[in-house]
Design a protein around this motif. Sequence first.
Motif, PDB file in Angstrom:
ATOM      1  N   SER A  51       7.728  -7.539  -6.419  1.00  0.00           N
ATOM      2  CA  SER A  51       7.320  -6.174  -6.081  1.00  0.00           C
ATOM      3  C   SER A  51       5.831  -6.084  -5.811  1.00  0.00           C
ATOM      4  CB  SER A  51       7.702  -5.218  -7.214  1.00  0.00           C
ATOM      5  OG  SER A  51       9.107  -5.162  -7.365  1.00  0.00           O
ATOM      6  N   ILE A  52       5.016  -6.753  -6.643  1.00  0.00           N
ATOM      7  CA  ILE A  52       3.564  -6.703  -6.461  1.00  0.00           C
ATOM      8  C   ILE A  52       3.166  -7.388  -5.160  1.00  0.00           C
ATOM      9  CG2 ILE A  52       1.343  -7.445  -7.393  1.00  0.00           C
ATOM     10  CD1 ILE A  52       2.507  -7.181 -10.178  1.00  0.00           C
ATOM     11  N   GLY A  53       3.732  -8.570  -4.908  1.00  0.00           N
ATOM     12  CA  GLY A  53       3.419  -9.270  -3.666  1.00  0.00           C
ATOM     13  C   GLY A  53       3.860  -8.500  -2.442  1.00  0.00           C
ATOM     14  N   SER A  54       5.018  -7.854  -2.520  1.00  0.00           N
ATOM     15  CA  SER A  54       5.510  -7.052  -1.400  1.00  0.00           C
ATOM     16  C   SER A  54       4.608  -5.845  -1.156  1.00  0.00           C
ATOM     17  CB  SER A  54       6.938  -6.597  -1.681  1.00  0.00           C
ATOM     18  OG  SER A  54       7.458  -5.855  -0.593  1.00  0.00           O
ATOM     19  N   ALA A  55       4.112  -5.247  -2.248  1.00  0.00           N
ATOM     20  CA  ALA A  55       3.209  -4.106  -2.107  1.00  0.00           C
ATOM     21  C   ALA A  55       1.892  -4.522  -1.459  1.00  0.00           C
ATOM     22  CB  ALA A  55       2.954  -3.472  -3.469  1.00  0.00           C
ATOM     23  N   ILE A  56       1.380  -5.691  -1.861  1.00  0.00           N
ATOM     24  CA  ILE A  56       0.137  -6.200  -1.262  1.00  0.00           C
ATOM     25  C   ILE A  56       0.334  -6.497   0.221  1.00  0.00           C
ATOM     26  CG2 ILE A  56      -1.518  -8.104  -1.280  1.00  0.00           C
ATOM     27  CD1 ILE A  56      -1.085  -8.291  -4.309  1.00  0.00           C
ATOM     28  N   TYR A  57       1.465  -7.132   0.543  1.00  0.00           N
ATOM     29  CA  TYR A  57       1.775  -7.441   1.946  1.00  0.00           C
ATOM     30  C   TYR A  57       1.858  -6.160   2.775  1.00  0.00           C
ATOM     31  CZ  TYR A  57       4.444  -9.075   5.989  1.00  0.00           C
ATOM     32  OH  TYR A  57       4.866  -9.354   7.274  1.00  0.00           O
ATOM     33  N   GLY A  58       2.543  -5.143   2.229  1.00  0.00           N
ATOM     34  CA  GLY A  58       2.636  -3.872   2.942  1.00  0.00           C
ATOM     35  C   GLY A  58       1.286  -3.194   3.087  1.00  0.00           C
ATOM     36  N   GLY A  59       0.450  -3.300   2.044  1.00  0.00           N
ATOM     37  CA  GLY A  59      -0.879  -2.692   2.117  1.00  0.00           C
ATOM     38  C   GLY A  59      -1.749  -3.340   3.178  1.00  0.00           C
ATOM     39  N   VAL A  60      -1.701  -4.663   3.253  1.00  0.00           N
ATOM     40  CA  VAL A  60      -2.464  -5.374   4.289  1.00  0.00           C
ATOM     41  C   VAL A  60      -1.944  -4.994   5.674  1.00  0.00           C
ATOM     42  CG1 VAL A  60      -3.000  -7.650   5.250  1.00  0.00           C
ATOM     43  CG2 VAL A  60      -3.055  -7.296   2.766  1.00  0.00           C
ATOM     44  N   GLY A  61      -0.619  -4.904   5.806  1.00  0.00           N
ATOM     45  CA  GLY A  61      -0.043  -4.490   7.086  1.00  0.00           C
ATOM     46  C   GLY A  61      -0.467  -3.084   7.472  1.00  0.00           C
ATOM     47  N   ALA A  62      -0.478  -2.176   6.502  1.00  0.00           N
ATOM     48  CA  ALA A  62      -0.896  -0.798   6.783  1.00  0.00           C
ATOM     49  C   ALA A  62      -2.345  -0.754   7.246  1.00  0.00           C
ATOM     50  CB  ALA A  62      -0.707   0.066   5.532  1.00  0.00           C
ATOM     51  N   LEU A  63      -3.200  -1.568   6.639  1.00  0.00           N
ATOM     52  CA  LEU A  63      -4.606  -1.627   7.058  1.00  0.00           C
ATOM     53  C   LEU A  63      -4.734  -2.142   8.489  1.00  0.00           C
ATOM     54  CD1 LEU A  63      -7.633  -1.460   6.494  1.00  0.00           C
ATOM     55  CD2 LEU A  63      -7.494  -3.759   5.493  1.00  0.00           C
ATOM     56  N   ILE A  64      -3.984  -3.198   8.811  1.00  0.00           N
ATOM     57  CA  ILE A  64      -4.049  -3.774  10.163  1.00  0.00           C
ATOM     58  C   ILE A  64      -3.598  -2.762  11.211  1.00  0.00           C
ATOM     59  CG2 ILE A  64      -3.010  -5.509  11.691  1.00  0.00           C
ATOM     60  CD1 ILE A  64      -2.960  -7.411   9.285  1.00  0.00           C
ATOM     61  N   PHE A  65      -2.492  -2.073  10.954  1.00  0.00           N
ATOM     62  CA  PHE A  65      -1.984  -1.127  11.950  1.00  0.00           C
ATOM     63  C   PHE A  65      -2.835   0.146  12.012  1.00  0.00           C
ATOM     64  CE2 PHE A  65       1.930  -3.629  11.046  1.00  0.00           C
ATOM     65  CZ  PHE A  65       2.034  -4.190  12.307  1.00  0.00           C
ATOM     66  N   SER A  66      -3.521   0.475  10.933  1.00  0.00           N
ATOM     67  CA  SER A  66      -4.473   1.587  10.981  1.00  0.00           C
ATOM     68  C   SER A  66      -5.622   1.246  11.920  1.00  0.00           C
ATOM     69  CB  SER A  66      -5.003   1.885   9.575  1.00  0.00           C
ATOM     70  OG  SER A  66      -3.978   2.360   8.729  1.00  0.00           O
ATOM     71  N   LEU A  67      -6.130   0.014  11.810  1.00  0.00           N
ATOM     72  CA  LEU A  67      -7.199  -0.419  12.708  1.00  0.00           C
ATOM     73  C   LEU A  67      -6.699  -0.532  14.149  1.00  0.00           C
ATOM     74  CD1 LEU A  67      -8.939  -3.129  10.483  1.00  0.00           C
ATOM     75  CD2 LEU A  67      -9.757  -0.826  11.026  1.00  0.00           C
ATOM     76  N   TYR A  68      -5.422  -0.894  14.311  1.00  0.00           N
ATOM     77  CA  TYR A  68      -4.857  -0.951  15.659  1.00  0.00           C
ATOM     78  C   TYR A  68      -4.811   0.443  16.302  1.00  0.00           C
ATOM     79  CZ  TYR A  68      -3.327  -5.616  17.020  1.00  0.00           C
ATOM     80  OH  TYR A  68      -3.310  -6.913  17.473  1.00  0.00           O
ATOM     81  N   ILE A  69      -4.602   1.472  15.496  1.00  0.00           N
ATOM     82  CA  ILE A  69      -4.611   2.839  16.036  1.00  0.00           C
ATOM     83  C   ILE A  69      -5.992   3.156  16.602  1.00  0.00           C
ATOM     84  CG2 ILE A  69      -4.510   5.284  15.392  1.00  0.00           C
ATOM     85  CD1 ILE A  69      -2.261   4.549  13.457  1.00  0.00           C
ATOM     86  N   VAL A  70      -7.034   2.769  15.869  1.00  0.00           N
ATOM     87  CA  VAL A  70      -8.402   2.979  16.354  1.00  0.00           C
ATOM     88  C   VAL A  70      -8.633   2.175  17.632  1.00  0.00           C
ATOM     89  CG1 VAL A  70     -10.845   2.663  15.823  1.00  0.00           C
ATOM     90  CG2 VAL A  70      -9.274   3.457  14.044  1.00  0.00           C
ATOM     91  N   TYR A  71      -8.225   0.915  17.622  1.00  0.00           N
ATOM     92  CA  TYR A  71      -8.442   0.033  18.768  1.00  0.00           C
ATOM     93  C   TYR A  71      -7.698   0.512  20.009  1.00  0.00           C
ATOM     94  CZ  TYR A  71      -8.138  -4.253  21.585  1.00  0.00           C
ATOM     95  OH  TYR A  71      -8.181  -5.168  22.610  1.00  0.00           O
ATOM     96  N   ASP A  72      -6.426   0.863  19.847  1.00  0.00           N
ATOM     97  CA  ASP A  72      -5.633   1.293  21.000  1.00  0.00           C
ATOM     98  C   ASP A  72      -6.030   2.684  21.488  1.00  0.00           C
ATOM     99  OD1 ASP A  72      -4.081  -1.016  21.337  1.00  0.00           O
ATOM    100  OD2 ASP A  72      -2.708  -0.426  19.752  1.00  0.00           O
ATOM    101  N   THR A  73      -6.491   3.535  20.598  1.00  0.00           N
ATOM    102  CA  THR A  73      -7.006   4.834  21.037  1.00  0.00           C
ATOM    103  C   THR A  73      -8.284   4.653  21.833  1.00  0.00           C
ATOM    104  OG1 THR A  73      -6.044   5.923  19.092  1.00  0.00           O
ATOM    105  CG2 THR A  73      -7.754   7.120  20.276  1.00  0.00           C
ATOM    106  N   ASP A  74      -9.130   3.731  21.409  1.00  0.00           N
ATOM    107  CA  ASP A  74     -10.340   3.401  22.167  1.00  0.00           C
ATOM    108  C   ASP A  74      -9.984   2.888  23.558  1.00  0.00           C
ATOM    109  OD1 ASP A  74     -13.388   2.743  22.070  1.00  0.00           O
ATOM    110  OD2 ASP A  74     -12.465   0.858  22.706  1.00  0.00           O
ATOM    111  N   ASN A  75      -8.958   2.036  23.642  1.00  0.00           N
ATOM    112  CA  ASN A  75      -8.495   1.554  24.947  1.00  0.00           C
ATOM    113  C   ASN A  75      -7.934   2.690  25.795  1.00  0.00           C
ATOM    114  OD1 ASN A  75      -9.162  -1.124  24.506  1.00  0.00           O
ATOM    115  ND2 ASN A  75      -7.163  -1.654  23.654  1.00  0.00           N
TER     116      ASN A  75
END
Length: 238
Positions: free
Chosen positions: A177-201
Amino acid sequence: MSFAKYQDLEMGREALYPGQTMEDQIVRWGFIRKVYGILSTQMILTTLVASVIVFSDSVRDFFTSSPSLLLLIGLVPLVLMCPLYCYHQSHPINLVLLGLFTVGVSLTVGISCAFTPGIIVLEALVLTATVVLGLTAYTYYAVKQGKDFEFLGPALFVSLLVLVVFGFVQIFFPLGSIGSAIYGGVGALIFSLYIVYDTDNLIKTYSVDEYIWASVALYLDIINLFLTIMQVLRSTDN
């Protein structure tokens, strides 16, 4: 209608970013409205398809009755990505492929929601909407101030590649559960930054003929952000 009044209707009184010409402002605002219109349609379709799967026992049982069917549903969007990219400027085939792609992703979202408690789905939905609106507003403000987020591209691509490979590893070596939560948190951070990047594009880079691909990029950012946030909430709840 005079050109000045038309300009006010189309874009307001300020440019999207420093140095933008008046003609480009008009064209770019029209392009942005088209992309967000398509994106809104995709989100509505996804909500409808996912709701049918979640609230209809017979439909849910049909899609979850066979592991091979679940695998096929997961592969459909990946397979459609290739022709969608090749024909994203060819009308009307681009709209047909976009519709099929959106339905394929929607089925995956619906199945994920069907195996998640309703309160967690609602929390993930609220958090996703908050993050998307906040990051979108910030990106428009930052770009107007002269900020550039193009530098995020290479780092985000490598991070996404590592995330995908690690996701496949989890199939054979499941995390707790802890590892899955960390994996999901890292994924959420990456896709949050992708929103910024793709909006800039969206604001500066995409050509006006790439409205389909621009909407696909933002759509995938939002959907993946929602799924990763839901994974974090589900893992912490467990």
